[in-house]
Scaffold this motif. Sequence first.
Motif, PDB file in Angstrom:
ATOM      1  N   ALA A 134       0.843  -1.193   0.000  1.00  8.67           N
ATOM      2  CA  ALA A 134       0.000   0.000   0.000  1.00  8.67           C
ATOM      3  C   ALA A 134       0.877   1.240   0.000  1.00  8.67           C
ATOM      4  N   ASP A 135       1.249   1.721  -1.172  1.00  5.91           N
ATOM      5  CA  ASP A 135       2.097   2.896  -1.319  1.00  5.91           C
ATOM      6  C   ASP A 135       1.283   4.146  -0.972  1.00  5.91           C
ATOM      7  N   PRO A 136       1.706   4.919   0.021  1.00  2.45           N
ATOM      8  CA  PRO A 136       0.954   6.121   0.386  1.00  2.45           C
ATOM      9  C   PRO A 136       0.805   7.114  -0.768  1.00  2.45           C
TER      10      PRO A 136
ATOM     11  N   GLU B 264     -14.840  -3.314  -8.186  1.00  2.00           N
ATOM     12  CA  GLU B 264     -15.591  -4.332  -7.454  1.00  2.00           C
ATOM     13  C   GLU B 264     -17.053  -3.928  -7.270  1.00  2.00           C
ATOM     14  N   ILE B 265     -17.316  -2.635  -7.130  1.00  2.00           N
ATOM     15  CA  ILE B 265     -18.705  -2.178  -7.076  1.00  2.00           C
ATOM     16  C   ILE B 265     -19.440  -2.564  -8.351  1.00  2.00           C
ATOM     17  N   ASN B 266     -18.781  -2.403  -9.478  1.00  2.00           N
ATOM     18  CA  ASN B 266     -19.408  -2.752 -10.756  1.00  2.00           C
ATOM     19  C   ASN B 266     -19.770  -4.236 -10.836  1.00  2.00           C
ATOM     20  N   LYS B 267     -19.067  -5.061 -10.047  1.00  2.00           N
ATOM     21  CA  LYS B 267     -19.363  -6.496 -10.012  1.00  2.00           C
ATOM     22  C   LYS B 267     -20.269  -6.859  -8.828  1.00  2.00           C
ATOM     23  N   ARG B 268     -20.696  -5.841  -8.079  1.00  2.00           N
ATOM     24  CA  ARG B 268     -21.536  -6.023  -6.891  1.00  2.00           C
ATOM     25  C   ARG B 268     -20.816  -6.810  -5.803  1.00  2.00           C
ATOM     26  N   ASN B 269     -19.503  -6.764  -5.834  1.00  2.00           N
ATOM     27  CA  ASN B 269     -18.686  -7.401  -4.801  1.00  2.00           C
ATOM     28  C   ASN B 269     -18.400  -6.354  -3.726  1.00  2.00           C
ATOM     29  N   PHE B 270     -19.415  -6.064  -2.918  1.00  2.00           N
ATOM     30  CA  PHE B 270     -19.321  -4.950  -1.986  1.00  2.00           C
ATOM     31  C   PHE B 270     -18.355  -5.226  -0.837  1.00  2.00           C
ATOM     32  N   GLY B 271     -18.239  -6.470  -0.426  1.00  2.00           N
ATOM     33  CA  GLY B 271     -17.301  -6.785   0.640  1.00  2.00           C
ATOM     34  C   GLY B 271     -15.863  -6.510   0.248  1.00  2.00           C
ATOM     35  N   LYS B 272     -15.489  -6.945  -0.951  1.00  2.31           N
ATOM     36  CA  LYS B 272     -14.127  -6.704  -1.428  1.00  2.31           C
ATOM     37  C   LYS B 272     -13.906  -5.227  -1.696  1.00  2.31           C
ATOM     38  N   ALA B 273     -14.927  -4.542  -2.218  1.00  3.86           N
ATOM     39  CA  ALA B 273     -14.810  -3.103  -2.465  1.00  3.86           C
ATOM     40  C   ALA B 273     -14.544  -2.366  -1.159  1.00  3.86           C
ATOM     41  N   ILE B 274     -15.261  -2.729  -0.108  1.00  5.46           N
ATOM     42  CA  ILE B 274     -15.046  -2.090   1.192  1.00  5.46           C
ATOM     43  C   ILE B 274     -13.602  -2.260   1.648  1.00  5.46           C
ATOM     44  N   ILE B 275     -13.059  -3.442   1.447  1.00  7.07           N
ATOM     45  CA  ILE B 275     -11.675  -3.695   1.849  1.00  7.07           C
ATOM     46  C   ILE B 275     -10.716  -2.798   1.081  1.00  7.07           C
ATOM     47  N   TYR B 276     -10.911  -2.673  -0.226  1.00  3.72           N
ATOM     48  CA  TYR B 276     -10.024  -1.815  -1.017  1.00  3.72           C
ATOM     49  C   TYR B 276     -10.162  -0.350  -0.611  1.00  3.72           C
ATOM     50  N   PHE B 277     -11.379   0.095  -0.351  1.00  6.67           N
ATOM     51  CA  PHE B 277     -11.550   1.485   0.080  1.00  6.67           C
ATOM     52  C   PHE B 277     -10.901   1.708   1.449  1.00  6.67           C
ATOM     53  N   SER B 278     -10.954   0.713   2.309  1.00  9.62           N
ATOM     54  CA  SER B 278     -10.309   0.833   3.614  1.00  9.62           C
ATOM     55  C   SER B 278      -8.796   0.959   3.472  1.00  9.62           C
ATOM     56  N   VAL B 279      -8.225   0.188   2.536  1.00  9.13           N
ATOM     57  CA  VAL B 279      -6.784   0.288   2.294  1.00  9.13           C
ATOM     58  C   VAL B 279      -6.442   1.670   1.750  1.00  9.13           C
TER      59      VAL B 279
ATOM     60  N   ILE C 164      -8.077   4.434   2.341  1.00 12.86           N
ATOM     61  CA  ILE C 164      -8.238   5.368   3.452  1.00 12.86           C
ATOM     62  C   ILE C 164      -7.054   5.266   4.411  1.00 12.86           C
ATOM     63  N   LYS C 165      -6.573   4.061   4.633  1.00 14.35           N
ATOM     64  CA  LYS C 165      -5.402   3.888   5.498  1.00 14.35           C
ATOM     65  C   LYS C 165      -4.198   4.624   4.916  1.00 14.35           C
ATOM     66  N   SER C 166      -4.058   4.580   3.593  1.00 12.37           N
ATOM     67  CA  SER C 166      -2.940   5.257   2.936  1.00 12.37           C
ATOM     68  C   SER C 166      -3.155   6.759   2.850  1.00 12.37           C
ATOM     69  N   SER C 167      -4.415   7.162   2.674  1.00 16.27           N
ATOM     70  CA  SER C 167      -4.726   8.578   2.501  1.00 16.27           C
ATOM     71  C   SER C 167      -6.028   8.890   3.241  1.00 16.27           C
ATOM     72  N   PRO C 168      -5.949   9.171   4.552  1.00 19.68           N
ATOM     73  CA  PRO C 168      -7.157   9.333   5.372  1.00 19.68           C
ATOM     74  C   PRO C 168      -8.083  10.456   4.925  1.00 19.68           C
ATOM     75  N   LYS C 169      -7.600  11.399   4.134  1.00 20.26           N
ATOM     76  CA  LYS C 169      -8.436  12.517   3.696  1.00 20.26           C
ATOM     77  C   LYS C 169      -8.992  12.316   2.282  1.00 20.26           C
ATOM     78  N   MET C 170      -8.951  11.094   1.779  1.00 21.65           N
ATOM     79  CA  MET C 170      -9.531  10.815   0.467  1.00 21.65           C
ATOM     80  C   MET C 170     -11.055  10.715   0.625  1.00 21.65           C
TER      81      MET C 170
END
Length: 280
Positions: A130-132, A145-160, A162-168
Amino acid sequence: MDSRFFTKREFNSGYSEEKYAATNVYKRMLKDGFKDYALAKFDIDFISDSSQKLDSLSAFLQENYDFKFEKLVQDDDHWILTGTATALPYTEEDLMFWVIDLYCKGYEFDCRLDGYGALSDPDSSSYLEADPEVPVDFYNEGLNEINKRNFGKAIIYFSVAIKSSPKMKEAWQARGYCKEMIYSYKAARRDYDKALEIDPDYTDALLIRGTNKDDAGEYDGALKDYNRVIELELDNGLAYYNRGNTKFNLGDKSGACMDWAKAKSLGETDAQKRIDAECK
């Protein structure tokens, strides 16, 4: 009479229990040496009263989630589908929403999530890079992942992201949307609030938070969000359409019809249906 295998009543009553169980699974993983954001792979089981239902669920999850499944097994009056998920980085909250997404997908196909367990060895943990400087890459993966309705995986990617850039702010808003799509409305609201804490005039978040408030019966709060969007973007047809819906819910039929007419003039095609139904 509900002829479903996994009824709506069972789904609703088990929803919170499934969240609680997921947090307990994660706590056991931590006790065994797992670390936040380490990659983990899970095996999963679904059950149903029909092999056809499980076949349909399997086809969807293989195409959109990259899951691998074994051959169906019959056990008395039900069928069992066993498979393996791809490795993803987890935190307690992200695992909970990943599980809830599977719980919801199972329900859509009239199948019930019956169990899951981590296959990863905490003694040989690995992590995503996870490069900041490039959180947008994870944000874009989440959108895919949203386009595939894979909301669980999408949430994980968005969390990563946010971890890299909390103000995104975009990642906060998109993660909230995913939570809303799996019926976690209060958690979604917290993410929308965070996006608007970063940028109070972020119209995408104002719009979706307004809808969240309207769904919760918080009509005055919804109006406030829609009014702010219209102040910022006078030609935002969706804001007029949504505000019309909220005014109608408040009993302001005249105001609702005016907003729907404005929304129609700005290209919101659904507005005509509300006008035809309510503005005669």
